[in-house]
Enzyme design. Sequence first.
Site, mmCIF file in Angstrom:
data_model
loop_
_atom_site.group_PDB
_atom_site.id
_atom_site.type_symbol
_atom_site.label_atom_id
_atom_site.label_comp_id
_atom_site.label_asym_id
_atom_site.label_seq_id
_atom_site.Cartn_x
_atom_site.Cartn_y
_atom_site.Cartn_z
ATOM 1 N N GLU A 1 1.385 69.550 -7.863
ATOM 2 C CA GLU A 1 1.660 68.193 -7.399
ATOM 3 C C GLU A 1 2.060 67.341 -8.595
ATOM 4 O OE1 GLU A 1 -0.532 64.458 -5.117
ATOM 5 O OE2 GLU A 1 -1.378 66.465 -4.954
ATOM 6 N N LYS B 1 -12.104 63.713 -6.258
ATOM 7 C CA LYS B 1 -11.366 62.626 -5.630
ATOM 8 C C LYS B 1 -11.916 62.487 -4.218
ATOM 9 C CE LYS B 1 -6.693 61.266 -4.114
ATOM 10 N NZ LYS B 1 -5.252 61.623 -4.146
ATOM 11 N N GLU C 1 -6.661 58.656 0.092
ATOM 12 C CA GLU C 1 -5.467 59.409 0.465
ATOM 13 C C GLU C 1 -5.807 60.679 1.251
ATOM 14 O OE1 GLU C 1 -2.405 58.011 -3.046
ATOM 15 O OE2 GLU C 1 -3.520 59.864 -3.370
ATOM 16 N N ASP D 1 -1.279 52.707 -10.323
ATOM 17 C CA ASP D 1 -1.070 54.152 -10.258
ATOM 18 C C ASP D 1 -0.063 54.628 -11.295
ATOM 19 O OD1 ASP D 1 -1.127 56.781 -9.459
ATOM 20 O OD2 ASP D 1 0.063 56.491 -7.658
ATOM 21 N N GLU E 1 5.151 60.904 -13.693
ATOM 22 C CA GLU E 1 5.470 60.804 -12.273
ATOM 23 C C GLU E 1 6.382 59.633 -11.960
ATOM 24 O OE1 GLU E 1 2.973 59.831 -8.148
ATOM 25 O OE2 GLU E 1 1.919 60.437 -9.979
ATOM 26 N N TRP F 1 2.328 51.147 0.207
ATOM 27 C CA TRP F 1 3.216 52.226 -0.217
ATOM 28 C C TRP F 1 4.657 51.742 -0.311
ATOM 29 C CZ3 TRP F 1 1.337 56.761 3.457
ATOM 30 C CH2 TRP F 1 0.065 57.184 3.040
#
Length: 669
Positions: free
Chosen positions: A161, A281, A285, A358, A386, A539
Amino acid sequence: MITNGYDLWLSFTPAQTEFSSTYPKSIKKVICSKGSDILKVAADELDRALSLLFSEEVPVISRDSLEYQEKTLFAGTEDSFSPELASAVNRNLSGDGYHIFSYKSSFVIAGKTDKGVLYGIFAFLRLLQTGKSLTCLDICSNPAFQKRMLDHWDNLDGSIERGYAGKSLWNWSELPDHVDRRYTDYARACASVGLNCSVLNNVNSQPYILSDEYIEKTAAIARVFRRYGITVYLSVNFASPVSLGGLKTADPLDEDVVKWWQEKCASIYARIPDFGGFLVKADCEGQAGPFEYGRNHADGANMLAKALEPYGGMVIWRAFVYGHGETDRAKKAYADFKPLDGNFLPNVAIQVKNGPIDFQPREPVHPLFGGMKKTTMFMEMQAAQEYLGQGNHLVFLAPMWKEILDFDTRTCGTGSTVGKILTRSKEYGFFGTTSGIAAVSNTGSNTDWCGSLFHPANWYAFGRLAWDCNLSPEEIAEEWARCTWGSNETVLQSVMFILLNSWNACLDYMTPLCLHHIMRYDHHYGPDPGCTQGLREDWKPPYYHRADKKGLGFDRTSSGSDAVSQYSPEVAEMFGNLETCPEKYLLWFHHVPWNYRLSSGRTLKEELPFVYGRGVQEAVALRNEWLKVKGLVSDEAFDAVLKKLDIQVADAEEWRDVCVPYFLRFAED
């Protein structure tokens, strides 16, 4: 000369130092104390590196007691030295630190532990690689953080990921019978910059990682890593007692759940006696957590901590949470965790991202640093880029990480920087006997490890800052450049220019004035400020930039979401005032009128296209700098880097061409 990048910064090309021509003649032998596998590895590293650096064999001898001899390099634990040598070791040496010093006609590399000797040997070799003077050496270095971790977001099927360099390093299907040589090479690279912990799997964890089959596979990796002083951790799914154990609940206060985790920990430590613990975690999410059972984060973390405590293991509980009614995502972690300060057991660390959203190209420091004084806190960074062009843009992250570590939180008076709070908690009255820092890894199965010949610089930089957070980006850049690219000054200057100017370029063409989270939905690559995809408002880019005819930016002042109140009063006042807020964070904290005049003399409406345009020019400058090294590096290396820089320039132009007209149309309404 670098070609495919597999050797990283450990190629040990012939040294260009004052010492290189005299070393084999003046130093007759290298002596390492006998002992553990770590010391054997240390001796092997010296043997291998010195033969490469000086193109001739230098004898390496192992012996039990290191009695002083002239013209000798000694490497060993302090207690293995003769009284004469031991008396010269710096009394400030502690933990896994090392002391490198000249002694009469010899050199000494001393550590209190075997790992300290290994780190000291790599540090000595780095001095040789970078051409540092060895005259009157006296370097005593102790690690800033006790836990220096790489977090791998690798899945059991080999995918990663947010991975941009191939598949996972871990060939689970071949383990435990076949142990890839690459695991050793990974461990060498980590140890060479002082990293000592590795979390093998994704925080979005699959419960099967805790099955007996995968514990055996993990044990095989741990056996390799142990020789380099690296402790293995696993990310675990909080609902594992249900999905793996067949229980009806994962309630942390349920007796059967508690027993299941206790038995699981006993099983793990029977196979991996130095297992580090769990990274979790939870309640974010879609990941399971204690909220489902009416419990809080402390209930969940402490249950796991009790199961690990008999073995010395830790729970690292991530503070990356959002949603559940909070109108400003940036406030959520503080709102959830601050009330629990003091409720976590000593072997629990709360792992907090460097900023409150983030891993954005730039964020202000997370308010939990300094906000929780009775809880052990670790910092989580991301080397994987990312949101920073991923595997295509060459962006050196040491300046970003230093900006965070050097930020003065003012929570304990002037000078209480994030770095000091995290590494010297007692000085500021903070709880915790263990300090830690982590980075989400950028490694993969590609030959070059990280997706380009430049991306390993962030792996290197993180390790160096985790060891010594007082190092400057310039020092780290020069070390990596010399160790990786050799001693040609033209090449070095170009490499360092690219490293030290790349983050500012990225900020300008992606997120000027701290615009944030305006990337494309889901994969986070490329600009899409008008995107309305996604089930959640937070988002969607418009949630963050709030562009309208009045202005641009998210109002987090006392008249907006009041996120500023989560900082110390002095910092809150600075951030909350439009006139005193640093412009680099301006649009993070303020909804700024289009006609507001910045320090440049330009209005926001004028500044935005200027900065986006400057970002394109800076990206072009990175590429132009690389063109200077044509013929001075291998054609393979030159072409590979140029290909990435061509993409970076094209992407910078796209950011400018998409974002400028999008935002300016609001200013013209």
